[in-house]
Design a protein around this motif. Structure first.
Motif, mmCIF file in Angstrom:
data_model
loop_
_atom_site.group_PDB
_atom_site.id
_atom_site.type_symbol
_atom_site.label_atom_id
_atom_site.label_comp_id
_atom_site.label_asym_id
_atom_site.label_seq_id
_atom_site.Cartn_x
_atom_site.Cartn_y
_atom_site.Cartn_z
ATOM 1 N N PHE A 239 -4.872 38.149 96.165
ATOM 2 C CA PHE A 239 -4.023 37.281 95.703
ATOM 3 C C PHE A 239 -4.309 35.780 96.076
ATOM 4 N N GLU A 240 -4.897 35.626 97.141
ATOM 5 C CA GLU A 240 -5.160 34.146 97.546
ATOM 6 C C GLU A 240 -6.291 33.589 96.690
ATOM 7 N N THR A 241 -7.019 34.185 96.119
ATOM 8 C CA THR A 241 -8.138 33.684 95.148
ATOM 9 C C THR A 241 -8.050 34.049 93.926
ATOM 10 N N ALA A 242 -6.701 34.624 93.522
ATOM 11 C CA ALA A 242 -6.629 35.097 92.011
ATOM 12 C C ALA A 242 -6.390 34.042 91.203
ATOM 13 N N ASP A 243 -6.657 34.055 90.060
ATOM 14 C CA ASP A 243 -6.338 32.936 89.036
ATOM 15 C C ASP A 243 -4.999 33.285 88.356
ATOM 16 N N LEU A 244 -3.967 32.667 88.976
ATOM 17 C CA LEU A 244 -2.614 32.733 88.466
ATOM 18 C C LEU A 244 -1.986 31.609 88.055
ATOM 19 N N SER A 245 -1.137 31.576 86.863
ATOM 20 C CA SER A 245 -0.204 30.609 86.640
ATOM 21 C C SER A 245 0.812 30.021 87.913
ATOM 22 N N PRO A 246 1.210 28.889 87.810
ATOM 23 C CA PRO A 246 2.392 28.801 89.002
ATOM 24 C C PRO A 246 3.473 29.506 88.906
ATOM 25 N N MET A 247 4.130 30.057 87.800
ATOM 26 C CA MET A 247 4.951 31.085 87.323
ATOM 27 C C MET A 247 4.676 32.339 88.224
ATOM 28 N N ALA A 248 3.583 32.777 87.657
ATOM 29 C CA ALA A 248 2.912 34.179 88.328
ATOM 30 C C ALA A 248 2.957 34.372 89.823
ATOM 31 N N ARG A 249 2.175 33.133 90.133
ATOM 32 C CA ARG A 249 2.170 33.053 91.697
ATOM 33 C C ARG A 249 3.413 32.974 92.463
ATOM 34 N N SER A 250 4.404 32.585 91.823
ATOM 35 C CA SER A 250 5.659 32.348 92.542
ATOM 36 C C SER A 250 6.417 33.776 92.756
ATOM 37 N N PHE A 251 5.819 34.707 91.825
ATOM 38 C CA PHE A 251 6.624 36.155 91.932
ATOM 39 C C PHE A 251 6.100 36.551 93.103
ATOM 40 N N TYR A 252 5.092 36.352 93.520
ATOM 41 C CA TYR A 252 4.319 37.136 94.842
ATOM 42 C C TYR A 252 5.023 36.397 96.015
ATOM 43 N N GLY A 253 5.520 35.310 95.840
ATOM 44 C CA GLY A 253 6.275 34.545 96.986
ATOM 45 C C GLY A 253 7.348 35.234 97.556
ATOM 46 N N GLU A 254 8.041 36.402 96.720
ATOM 47 C CA GLU A 254 9.160 37.107 96.950
ATOM 48 C C GLU A 254 8.735 38.641 97.345
ATOM 49 N N ASN A 255 9.171 39.328 98.085
ATOM 50 C CA ASN A 255 8.999 40.805 98.295
ATOM 51 C C ASN A 255 10.303 41.282 98.678
ATOM 52 N N LYS A 256 10.887 42.490 97.820
ATOM 53 C CA LYS A 256 12.157 42.912 98.134
ATOM 54 C C LYS A 256 12.015 44.463 97.554
ATOM 55 N N ARG A 257 12.956 45.284 97.858
ATOM 56 C CA ARG A 257 13.151 46.551 97.523
ATOM 57 C C ARG A 257 14.800 46.489 96.773
ATOM 58 N N VAL A 258 14.780 46.705 95.473
ATOM 59 C CA VAL A 258 16.289 46.770 95.100
ATOM 60 C C VAL A 258 16.694 47.987 94.862
ATOM 61 N N ARG A 259 17.960 48.305 95.289
ATOM 62 C CA ARG A 259 18.758 49.400 94.908
ATOM 63 C C ARG A 259 19.518 49.268 93.649
ATOM 64 N N ASN A 260 19.748 50.405 93.171
ATOM 65 C CA ASN A 260 20.384 50.455 91.632
ATOM 66 C C ASN A 260 21.550 51.490 91.716
ATOM 67 N N GLN A 261 22.077 52.044 92.729
ATOM 68 C CA GLN A 261 22.818 52.918 92.837
ATOM 69 C C GLN A 261 24.270 52.383 91.968
ATOM 70 N N LEU A 262 24.382 51.018 91.965
ATOM 71 C CA LEU A 262 25.912 50.940 91.083
ATOM 72 C C LEU A 262 26.100 51.146 89.772
ATOM 73 N N ILE A 263 24.649 51.033 89.087
ATOM 74 C CA ILE A 263 24.794 51.160 87.739
ATOM 75 C C ILE A 263 25.156 52.940 87.345
ATOM 76 N N ARG A 264 24.540 53.832 88.344
ATOM 77 C CA ARG A 264 24.696 55.008 88.212
ATOM 78 C C ARG A 264 26.123 55.534 88.630
ATOM 79 N N GLN A 265 26.672 54.885 89.856
ATOM 80 C CA GLN A 265 28.006 55.356 90.324
ATOM 81 C C GLN A 265 29.078 55.055 89.252
ATOM 82 N N GLU A 266 29.086 53.526 88.854
ATOM 83 C CA GLU A 266 30.160 52.928 88.200
ATOM 84 C C GLU A 266 29.969 53.073 86.566
ATOM 85 N N LEU A 267 28.994 52.994 86.205
ATOM 86 C CA LEU A 267 28.522 53.283 84.603
ATOM 87 C C LEU A 267 28.152 54.451 84.291
#
Length: 289
Positions: A239-267
């Motif tokens: 990642f540190e040496t990858a040729d990435l646009s500023p926008m693409a590189r910014s995506f790697y600055g955030e790291n999370k695991r997102v749950r989706n139970q609400l669309i299942r339970q409510e919808l």
């Protein structure tokens, strides 16, 4: 029912085309008049040009004849253009469902932790901050005008013509490795399913994570795409040496695991593509990869 879409791009167009039988009339906007004419010819939708430099005079009349409103266009530097120009027209209309397509980027970096819709939004990038401000503005309109506004926070969108297989075939894929990094994804058809379910069960003020079940390292997805297609696998790139646009590189600055139970339970949504494996397999089977 009539549908109006601000920003008929990849995701919104897929939804409008898949659910075409639901609507008597579909109207939408893109920023350029020539592109609006081309899409109208391809789809039969009534297209308008709308953007910082364009504003079709028919839009106000269109909104008065709209039942469902979908906002897919991103906000600009001065906020949400559609809301700035047409707030009063929307508030006075008969519109009975408003959907705003946002991003899980509004949660910011969570250090790889699992989160759901109860997690406070702490956007990091300027783009995500703008999205959160737009979410809040549309929700405020809903409260004030008595209209059900729903926010859909989307993860990384893929589908026909826009996916790792396409990039491999075009020779544009990079197998970027950053230790511990994962992303959620969502197939465009599953987004359409969620929007259709929300139209059937509107809830003003609702916020939904629209994402798959399995956040995964990006290089793993590329490796799987190469394996099931027999396409050449690009070499690993740090990642540190990858040729990435500023926008693409910014995506790697955030790291999370997102749950989706609400669309299942409510919808009541059952994802057709709960992980990247089903999604890529479907693209191969449909020869759409």
């Amino acid at each position: 029912m009539n549908l109006f879409v601000f920003g008929l791009g990849y995701t919104a167009r897929h939804f409008a085309e898949r659910e075409r039988a639901r609507f008597a009339v579909v109207r939408g906007t893109v920023t350029e008049a020539e592109r609006a004419e081309a899409i109208a010819a391809e789809t039969g939708f009534a297209m308008r040009a709308f953007g910082p430099e364009t504003d079709d005079a028919r839009i106000a009349t269109d909104l008065a004849d709209t039942d469902m409103l979908l906002i897919s266009a991103p906000p600009g530097q001065s906020g949400d253009g559609a809301l700035a120009r047409y707030r009063d027209a929307i508030a006075a209309s008969r519109i009975g469902w408003i959907g705003y397509l946002s991003t899980i980027g509004v949660y910011g970096d969570q250090g790889g932790a699992w989160i759901d819709e109860s997690e406070p939004a702490l956007p990091k990038s300027g783009r995500s901050k703008g999205r959160l401000e737009a979410e809040e503005a549309w929700l405020s309109l809903g409260y004030e005008a008595g209209k059900p506004v729903q926010v859909f926070r989307l993860s990384g969108i893929y589908g026909p013509g826009r996916n790792p297989i396409t990039k491999l075939r075009e020779g544009k894929s990079q197998r970027i490795v950053k230790a511990g990094q994962v992303f959620n994804r969502i197939h465009v058809d599953d987004i359409a399913t969620v929007l259709a379910a929300s139209i059937e069960r509107p809830r003003g003020g609702a916020i939904y994570n629209v994402t798959d079940d399995e956040p995964t390292a990006p290089q793993v997805v590329i490796e799987h795409a190469a394996e099931i297609t027999g396409l050449p696998l690009p070499p690993e790139v740090d990642f540190e040496t990858a040729d990435l646009s500023p926008m693409a590189r910014s995506f790697y600055g955030e790291n999370k695991r997102v749950r989706n139970q609400l669309i299942r339970q409510e919808l009541g949504v059952a994802l057709a593509y709960p992980t990247y494996r089903e999604g890529l397999a479907g693209l191969v089977a449909d020869a759409e990869g």
